[in-house]
Enzyme design. Structure first.
Site, PDB file in Angstrom:
ATOM      1  N   GLY A   9      36.967  67.413 -46.889  1.00 39.65           N
ATOM      2  CA  GLY A   9      38.264  66.909 -46.412  1.00 39.65           C
ATOM      3  C   GLY A   9      39.399  67.537 -47.199  1.00 39.65           C
ATOM      4  O   GLY A   9      40.412  66.899 -47.489  1.00 39.65           O
ATOM      5  N   GLN A  13      45.992  65.285 -46.936  1.00 39.67           N
ATOM      6  CA  GLN A  13      47.155  65.133 -47.822  1.00 39.67           C
ATOM      7  C   GLN A  13      46.761  65.263 -49.293  1.00 39.67           C
ATOM      8  O   GLN A  13      47.373  66.023 -50.040  1.00 39.67           O
ATOM      9  CB  GLN A  13      47.819  63.765 -47.588  1.00 39.67           C
ATOM     10  CG  GLN A  13      49.107  63.587 -48.380  1.00 39.67           C
ATOM     11  CD  GLN A  13      49.509  62.119 -48.567  1.00 39.67           C
ATOM     12  OE1 GLN A  13      48.730  61.199 -48.316  1.00 39.67           O
ATOM     13  NE2 GLN A  13      50.733  61.909 -49.009  1.00 39.67           N
ATOM     14  N   ASP A  35      36.492  71.513 -44.760  1.00 43.06           N
ATOM     15  CA  ASP A  35      37.087  70.541 -43.835  1.00 43.06           C
ATOM     16  C   ASP A  35      36.436  70.766 -42.470  1.00 43.06           C
ATOM     17  O   ASP A  35      35.709  71.749 -42.264  1.00 43.06           O
ATOM     18  CB  ASP A  35      38.612  70.705 -43.755  1.00 43.06           C
ATOM     19  CG  ASP A  35      39.312  69.386 -43.418  1.00 43.06           C
ATOM     20  OD1 ASP A  35      40.115  68.900 -44.231  1.00 43.06           O
ATOM     21  OD2 ASP A  35      39.038  68.827 -42.325  1.00 43.06           O
ATOM     22  N   TYR A 143      39.576  50.040 -41.875  1.00 43.72           N
ATOM     23  CA  TYR A 143      39.653  50.939 -43.039  1.00 43.72           C
ATOM     24  C   TYR A 143      39.355  50.164 -44.323  1.00 43.72           C
ATOM     25  O   TYR A 143      38.547  50.587 -45.159  1.00 43.72           O
ATOM     26  CB  TYR A 143      41.059  51.546 -43.079  1.00 43.72           C
ATOM     27  CG  TYR A 143      41.357  52.405 -44.271  1.00 43.72           C
ATOM     28  CD1 TYR A 143      40.650  53.570 -44.527  1.00 43.72           C
ATOM     29  CD2 TYR A 143      42.384  52.051 -45.157  1.00 43.72           C
ATOM     30  CE1 TYR A 143      40.949  54.365 -45.621  1.00 43.72           C
ATOM     31  CE2 TYR A 143      42.690  52.846 -46.248  1.00 43.72           C
ATOM     32  CZ  TYR A 143      41.973  53.996 -46.487  1.00 43.72           C
ATOM     33  OH  TYR A 143      42.276  54.780 -47.562  1.00 43.72           O
ATOM     34  N   LYS A 147      36.275  50.571 -47.077  1.00 40.12           N
ATOM     35  CA  LYS A 147      36.504  50.849 -48.499  1.00 40.12           C
ATOM     36  C   LYS A 147      35.876  49.754 -49.358  1.00 40.12           C
ATOM     37  O   LYS A 147      35.286  50.038 -50.408  1.00 40.12           O
ATOM     38  CB  LYS A 147      38.008  50.987 -48.792  1.00 40.12           C
ATOM     39  CG  LYS A 147      38.623  52.241 -48.191  1.00 40.12           C
ATOM     40  CD  LYS A 147      38.009  53.511 -48.795  1.00 40.12           C
ATOM     41  CE  LYS A 147      38.524  54.781 -48.192  1.00 40.12           C
ATOM     42  NZ  LYS A 147      37.844  55.985 -48.678  1.00 40.12           N
ATOM     43  N   ILE A 173      50.319  57.255 -51.207  1.00 43.59           N
ATOM     44  CA  ILE A 173      50.588  58.482 -51.969  1.00 43.59           C
ATOM     45  C   ILE A 173      51.720  59.269 -51.291  1.00 43.59           C
ATOM     46  O   ILE A 173      51.658  59.545 -50.091  1.00 43.59           O
ATOM     47  CB  ILE A 173      49.323  59.375 -52.064  1.00 43.59           C
ATOM     48  CG1 ILE A 173      48.117  58.577 -52.569  1.00 43.59           C
ATOM     49  CG2 ILE A 173      49.596  60.603 -52.938  1.00 43.59           C
ATOM     50  CD1 ILE A 173      48.169  58.132 -53.994  1.00 43.59           C
TER      51      ILE A 173
HETATM   52  N1  SER Z   1      47.604  55.172 -47.579  1.00 48.30           N
HETATM   53  C1  SER Z   1      46.549  54.355 -47.020  1.00 48.30           C
HETATM   54  C2  SER Z   1      46.928  53.828 -45.700  1.00 48.30           C
HETATM   55  O1  SER Z   1      48.080  53.548 -45.521  1.00 48.30           O
HETATM   56  C3  SER Z   1      46.213  53.214 -47.941  1.00 48.30           C
HETATM   57  O2  SER Z   1      45.201  53.641 -48.798  1.00 48.30           O
HETATM   58  O3  SER Z   1      46.103  53.647 -44.871  1.00 48.30           O
END
Ligand code: SER
Length: 321
Positions: A9, A13, A35, A143, A147, A173
């Site tokens: 990957g 970003q 990737d 998501y 995680k 980030i």
């Molecule tokens: N940046 C991610 C998101 O917004 C959070 O880990 O899904």
């Protein structure tokens, strides 16, 4: 053959900037970027690159054997907003890619793994302010579920099979190179691009939505430092809380206005507001600060200066080109 690092990957970003940093640290030819496609040509042309689908165990396995890969950074994932649109795809990619690398380490093909977790492991029942390392984790996004479950499996493989896997719960980030894709915190990147490009931004979160965030340079520093720390010092084998700054859309807007006084903003919350509401507004990362000396360098204004300077340079280059 010297041992190599594989980034899965790498065009994303974080992967893009992680690849550059790891190549600076270990030498260009010792870091293989991979990737599912060649969407980021600068990265593809900057050193060894392979097309690898993170869901394809054989492709990862063969690349490791052929190149003597001993460390994997697994950066491929479907993020929070995209995950809500494609829940089964998010589950499939996020979980199976993790199992592939965990099993490669269990089978002693590789020695070490970095796998990112996220503030998305937290949910509406988690204490919102200074969220502790150990607390209620009842995520409400696909998501976040991947995680949270991933963290459990990392700890399980470490305790049961002695797999050296390390992880961080990344906040949002912010960066000026590759764009983020499909996250709830993406507004905090888009806002800088629009400030430079059009001078106005329509934000998909409300003005008072406070979320934990971090400048890319700090995120890369945390990642490489965690990976360089000696194994005995890493006590958390699920994922470390990690924090730098927390801000609202209004606060980042005001920070940008110091440099671009005519910048304007409007707010039109969409489905991502519900996701943001379920996440903490600030994170307690004392354990990371104690165990591997983590400290961040960028506050909001320092980050804004860096973002604007770099994005403006990019615009100048495009204009001149
Ligand atoms: N940046 C991610 C998101 O917004 C959070 O880990 O899904």
């Amino acid at each position: 053959m010297s041992s190599k690092i594989l980034i899965i990957g790498a065009c994303g970003q974080i992967g893009t900037e992680l690849t550059t940093k790891l190549r600076d640290l270990h030498g260009v030819n010792n870091v293989i970027a991979s990737d599912i496609n060649t969407r980021n040509l600068d990265l593809v042309n900057s050193g060894p690159f392979e097309i690898i689908d993170a869901k394809n165990y054989n492709a990862i396995h063969d690349c490791c054997l052929q190149n003597n890969v001993k460390t994997i950074y697994l950066m491929a994932a479907l993020l929070s907003a995209t995950g809500e649109k494609y829940p089964m795809e998010a589950w499939d990619l996020n979980m199976n890619s993790l199992f592939h690398v965990l099993n490669l380490a269990k089978e002693k093909v590789i020695d070490k793994i970095f796998w990112p977790s996220s503030i998305a492991v937290f949910g509406p029942t988690t204490p919102k302010i200074n969220t502790p390392q150990y607390t209620i984790c009842e995520p409400t996004t696909v998501y976040g579920i991947t995680k949270q479950v991933g963290e459990r499996w990392c700890e399980y493989y470490n305790k049961k099979y002695d797999v050296d896997v390390r992880s961080i719960r990344y906040p949002g980030i912010i960066s000026h190179k590759a764009m983020p894709g499909g996250g709830t915190t993406d507004y905090a990147v888009e806002i800088y691009h629009e400030a430079i490009k059009s001078g106005t931004y329509e934000c998909f979160l409300s003005e008072e939505t406070e979320l934990p965030m971090m400048f890319m340079q700090d995120a890369i520093k945390a990642t490489t430092e965690l990976m360089q720390t000696s194994s005995e010092n890493i006590k958390v084998r699920s994922a470390y809380n990690l924090a730098a700054i927390s801000f609202t859309p209004k606060q980042v807007f005001e920070s940008i206005k110091k440099y671009i006084p005519d910048f304007t903003i409007s707010y039109k919350p969409d489905f991502r507001q519900v996701i943001a509401n379920s996440w903490p507004s600030s994170i307690d990362d004392n354990i990371a600060r104690k165990e591997w000396d983590w400290q961040h360098d960028f506050d909001l204004d320092k980050m804004t200066r860096e973002m604007i300077d770099n994005l403006q340079k990019l615009v100048c280059k495009v204009d001149l080109g």
